[in-house]
Design a protein around this motif. Structure first.
Motif, PDB file in Angstrom:
ATOM      1  N   GLY A  48       0.784  -1.222   0.000  1.00  0.00           N
ATOM      2  CA  GLY A  48       0.000   0.000   0.000  1.00  0.00           C
ATOM      3  C   GLY A  48       0.822   1.281   0.000  1.00  0.00           C
ATOM      4  O   GLY A  48       0.273   2.371   0.169  1.00  0.00           O
ATOM      5  N   GLN A  49       2.120   1.181  -0.206  1.00  0.00           N
ATOM      6  CA  GLN A  49       2.992   2.356  -0.179  1.00  0.00           C
ATOM      7  C   GLN A  49       3.246   2.944  -1.573  1.00  0.00           C
ATOM      8  O   GLN A  49       4.011   3.886  -1.705  1.00  0.00           O
ATOM      9  CB  GLN A  49       4.339   2.000   0.464  1.00  0.00           C
ATOM     10  CG  GLN A  49       4.234   1.523   1.894  1.00  0.00           C
ATOM     11  CD  GLN A  49       3.681   2.597   2.813  1.00  0.00           C
ATOM     12  OE1 GLN A  49       4.199   3.701   2.858  1.00  0.00           O
ATOM     13  NE2 GLN A  49       2.616   2.270   3.522  1.00  0.00           N
ATOM     14  N   GLY A  50       2.643   2.359  -2.601  1.00  0.00           N
ATOM     15  CA  GLY A  50       2.828   2.880  -3.953  1.00  0.00           C
ATOM     16  C   GLY A  50       4.211   2.641  -4.519  1.00  0.00           C
ATOM     17  O   GLY A  50       4.699   3.409  -5.351  1.00  0.00           O
ATOM     18  N   ILE A  51       4.843   1.573  -4.099  1.00  0.00           N
ATOM     19  CA  ILE A  51       6.197   1.258  -4.560  1.00  0.00           C
ATOM     20  C   ILE A  51       6.178   0.897  -6.039  1.00  0.00           C
ATOM     21  O   ILE A  51       5.372   0.089  -6.482  1.00  0.00           O
ATOM     22  CB  ILE A  51       6.786   0.109  -3.716  1.00  0.00           C
ATOM     23  CG1 ILE A  51       6.980   0.585  -2.269  1.00  0.00           C
ATOM     24  CG2 ILE A  51       8.099  -0.399  -4.299  1.00  0.00           C
ATOM     25  CD1 ILE A  51       7.219  -0.518  -1.277  1.00  0.00           C
ATOM     26  N   THR A  52       7.089   1.507  -6.805  1.00  0.00           N
ATOM     27  CA  THR A  52       7.189   1.223  -8.238  1.00  0.00           C
ATOM     28  C   THR A  52       8.450   0.444  -8.600  1.00  0.00           C
ATOM     29  O   THR A  52       8.507  -0.173  -9.662  1.00  0.00           O
ATOM     30  CB  THR A  52       7.167   2.521  -9.068  1.00  0.00           C
ATOM     31  OG1 THR A  52       8.303   3.327  -8.696  1.00  0.00           O
ATOM     32  CG2 THR A  52       5.874   3.297  -8.842  1.00  0.00           C
ATOM     33  N   LYS A  53       9.468   0.501  -7.724  1.00  0.00           N
ATOM     34  CA  LYS A  53      10.730  -0.211  -7.976  1.00  0.00           C
ATOM     35  C   LYS A  53      11.337  -0.622  -6.642  1.00  0.00           C
ATOM     36  O   LYS A  53      11.123   0.035  -5.615  1.00  0.00           O
ATOM     37  CB  LYS A  53      11.765   0.673  -8.701  1.00  0.00           C
ATOM     38  CG  LYS A  53      11.334   1.246 -10.044  1.00  0.00           C
ATOM     39  CD  LYS A  53      11.714   0.391 -11.206  1.00  0.00           C
ATOM     40  CE  LYS A  53      11.150   0.856 -12.516  1.00  0.00           C
ATOM     41  NZ  LYS A  53      11.752   2.020 -13.111  1.00  0.00           N
ATOM     42  N   ILE A  54      12.136  -1.675  -6.683  1.00  0.00           N
ATOM     43  CA  ILE A  54      12.971  -2.059  -5.553  1.00  0.00           C
ATOM     44  C   ILE A  54      14.411  -1.913  -6.009  1.00  0.00           C
ATOM     45  O   ILE A  54      14.762  -2.321  -7.115  1.00  0.00           O
ATOM     46  CB  ILE A  54      12.682  -3.507  -5.105  1.00  0.00           C
ATOM     47  CG1 ILE A  54      11.256  -3.603  -4.574  1.00  0.00           C
ATOM     48  CG2 ILE A  54      13.697  -3.959  -4.052  1.00  0.00           C
ATOM     49  CD1 ILE A  54      10.819  -5.010  -4.215  1.00  0.00           C
ATOM     50  N   VAL A  55      15.248  -1.330  -5.149  1.00  0.00           N
ATOM     51  CA  VAL A  55      16.661  -1.139  -5.468  1.00  0.00           C
ATOM     52  C   VAL A  55      17.496  -1.809  -4.386  1.00  0.00           C
ATOM     53  O   VAL A  55      17.206  -1.687  -3.192  1.00  0.00           O
ATOM     54  CB  VAL A  55      17.017   0.363  -5.582  1.00  0.00           C
ATOM     55  CG1 VAL A  55      18.518   0.548  -5.749  1.00  0.00           C
ATOM     56  CG2 VAL A  55      16.278   1.003  -6.748  1.00  0.00           C
ATOM     57  N   THR A  56      18.532  -2.518  -4.813  1.00  0.00           N
ATOM     58  CA  THR A  56      19.470  -3.169  -3.910  1.00  0.00           C
ATOM     59  C   THR A  56      20.874  -3.034  -4.477  1.00  0.00           C
ATOM     60  O   THR A  56      21.076  -2.405  -5.519  1.00  0.00           O
ATOM     61  CB  THR A  56      19.086  -4.655  -3.689  1.00  0.00           C
ATOM     62  OG1 THR A  56      19.871  -5.186  -2.626  1.00  0.00           O
ATOM     63  CG2 THR A  56      19.278  -5.484  -4.951  1.00  0.00           C
ATOM     64  N   ILE A  57      21.837  -3.626  -3.791  1.00  0.00           N
ATOM     65  CA  ILE A  57      23.228  -3.653  -4.262  1.00  0.00           C
ATOM     66  C   ILE A  57      23.576  -5.089  -4.607  1.00  0.00           C
ATOM     67  O   ILE A  57      23.208  -6.008  -3.880  1.00  0.00           O
ATOM     68  CB  ILE A  57      24.200  -3.142  -3.176  1.00  0.00           C
ATOM     69  CG1 ILE A  57      23.908  -1.678  -2.849  1.00  0.00           C
ATOM     70  CG2 ILE A  57      25.646  -3.310  -3.619  1.00  0.00           C
ATOM     71  CD1 ILE A  57      24.786  -1.116  -1.737  1.00  0.00           C
ATOM     72  N   PRO A  75       9.488  -4.149 -10.671  1.00  0.00           N
ATOM     73  CA  PRO A  75      10.855  -4.487 -11.086  1.00  0.00           C
ATOM     74  C   PRO A  75      11.873  -4.270  -9.974  1.00  0.00           C
ATOM     75  O   PRO A  75      11.672  -3.452  -9.069  1.00  0.00           O
ATOM     76  CB  PRO A  75      11.141  -3.511 -12.239  1.00  0.00           C
ATOM     77  CG  PRO A  75       9.833  -2.944 -12.638  1.00  0.00           C
ATOM     78  CD  PRO A  75       8.935  -3.030 -11.450  1.00  0.00           C
ATOM     79  N   VAL A  76      12.976  -4.995 -10.073  1.00  0.00           N
ATOM     80  CA  VAL A  76      14.088  -4.882  -9.130  1.00  0.00           C
ATOM     81  C   VAL A  76      15.317  -4.404  -9.891  1.00  0.00           C
ATOM     82  O   VAL A  76      15.661  -4.950 -10.939  1.00  0.00           O
ATOM     83  CB  VAL A  76      14.385  -6.244  -8.458  1.00  0.00           C
ATOM     84  CG1 VAL A  76      15.624  -6.160  -7.578  1.00  0.00           C
ATOM     85  CG2 VAL A  76      13.178  -6.730  -7.671  1.00  0.00           C
ATOM     86  N   ILE A  77      15.956  -3.389  -9.355  1.00  0.00           N
ATOM     87  CA  ILE A  77      17.196  -2.857  -9.928  1.00  0.00           C
ATOM     88  C   ILE A  77      18.309  -3.131  -8.929  1.00  0.00           C
ATOM     89  O   ILE A  77      18.140  -2.885  -7.737  1.00  0.00           O
ATOM     90  CB  ILE A  77      17.111  -1.331 -10.133  1.00  0.00           C
ATOM     91  CG1 ILE A  77      15.953  -0.974 -11.069  1.00  0.00           C
ATOM     92  CG2 ILE A  77      18.433  -0.777 -10.648  1.00  0.00           C
ATOM     93  CD1 ILE A  77      15.622   0.507 -11.060  1.00  0.00           C
ATOM     94  N   PHE A  78      19.430  -3.649  -9.399  1.00  0.00           N
ATOM     95  CA  PHE A  78      20.557  -3.757  -8.480  1.00  0.00           C
ATOM     96  C   PHE A  78      21.675  -2.837  -8.942  1.00  0.00           C
ATOM     97  O   PHE A  78      22.005  -2.769 -10.119  1.00  0.00           O
ATOM     98  CB  PHE A  78      21.036  -5.204  -8.272  1.00  0.00           C
ATOM     99  CG  PHE A  78      21.570  -5.906  -9.473  1.00  0.00           C
ATOM    100  CD1 PHE A  78      22.914  -5.841  -9.788  1.00  0.00           C
ATOM    101  CD2 PHE A  78      20.732  -6.671 -10.266  1.00  0.00           C
ATOM    102  CE1 PHE A  78      23.423  -6.519 -10.887  1.00  0.00           C
ATOM    103  CE2 PHE A  78      21.225  -7.351 -11.367  1.00  0.00           C
ATOM    104  CZ  PHE A  78      22.569  -7.280 -11.685  1.00  0.00           C
ATOM    105  N   ALA A  79      22.193  -2.082  -7.982  1.00  0.00           N
ATOM    106  CA  ALA A  79      23.323  -1.203  -8.249  1.00  0.00           C
ATOM    107  C   ALA A  79      24.546  -2.079  -8.476  1.00  0.00           C
ATOM    108  O   ALA A  79      24.881  -2.913  -7.638  1.00  0.00           O
ATOM    109  CB  ALA A  79      23.537  -0.256  -7.072  1.00  0.00           C
ATOM    110  N   ARG A  80      25.155  -1.905  -9.605  1.00  0.00           N
ATOM    111  CA  ARG A  80      26.343  -2.687  -9.952  1.00  0.00           C
ATOM    112  C   ARG A  80      27.543  -2.119  -9.211  1.00  0.00           C
ATOM    113  O   ARG A  80      27.679  -0.921  -9.063  1.00  0.00           O
ATOM    114  CB  ARG A  80      26.593  -2.624 -11.459  1.00  0.00           C
ATOM    115  CG  ARG A  80      25.413  -2.995 -12.340  1.00  0.00           C
ATOM    116  CD  ARG A  80      25.302  -4.432 -12.743  1.00  0.00           C
ATOM    117  NE  ARG A  80      26.468  -5.007 -13.320  1.00  0.00           N
ATOM    118  CZ  ARG A  80      26.620  -5.287 -14.614  1.00  0.00           C
ATOM    119  NH1 ARG A  80      25.692  -5.006 -15.478  1.00  0.00           N
ATOM    120  NH2 ARG A  80      27.725  -5.867 -15.023  1.00  0.00           N
TER     121      ARG A  80
END
Length: 190
Positions: A48-57, A75-80
């Motif tokens: 319910g937080q309106g999350i559009t992306k997840i980001v990790t390392i 979608p999930v994005i990982f920082a390279r």
């Protein structure tokens, strides 16, 4: 999260009063069922937080982040941690220091995957001094995106990372909060 705490006690190895080794289930060999439970728990805490992306390392945050992304349908994005031939133009870049590796890395995210319209959940395997979280916050800021919160699998509460993030107003949800690693034993908060 009781199943995570049990796994830490049964398979985690305390290497010092500062270092907990969890390579048997989280950051070398991965327990898929536990990761599924972790992803579900993050999704429940941030629904319910309106999350559009997840980001990790990369690399240790990827498994819990992907499972949370699956649950939240985002979608999930990982920082390279390094730049490659395929990741070189139009980047958000930040530096991060790793206490356990005793090195500084350059993180990069392609600008084509993250922008000001995104509302981001940060997910990582550990929170200790907060260096990784701060680097991810910097990357999100470069994109102009907003942060819904920070999901942490294991928090070392005896270090200052959470206090600094709380002070900056970020919502931090940790699934296992470690009070101490003294005398080769794990003790939890709560």
């Amino acid at each position: 999260m009781e199943s995570l705490k049990q796994k830490i006690c049964s398979e985690g190895v305390v290497l010092s009063d500062q270092v907990l080794k969890v390579d048997a289930f989280l950051n070398h060999q991965i327990d898929p069922l536990l990761m599924q439970q972790i992803g579900h728990e993050f999704a429940q805490r941030f629904k319910g937080q309106g999350i559009t992306k997840i980001v990790t390392i990369e690399a240790s945050g990827i498994a819990p982040a992907v499972m949370a992304g699956l649950e939240l349908c985002v979608p999930v994005i990982f920082a390279r941690k390094y730049q490659s031939l395929t990741l070189k133009d139009d980047l958000y870049i930040a530096k991060v220091y790793s206490f356990t590796k005793q090195t500084e890395s350059t993180l990069a995210i392609s600008a084509k995957h993250l922008d000001a319209s995104d509302h981001v959940l940060l997910v990582d395997d550990f929170l200790a001094n907060g260096h990784a979280a701060k680097a991810l916050i910097e990357l999100i800021g470069q994109a102009g995106a907003s942060i819904a919160g920070i999901g942490v699998v294991i928090e070392k509460s005896f270090q200052n990372g959470r206090a600094e993030l709380d002070e900056q107003g970020y919502r931090v949800e940790s699934l296992a909060r470690i009070r101490s690693l003294a005398d080769g034993r794990v003790s939890f908060l709560e």
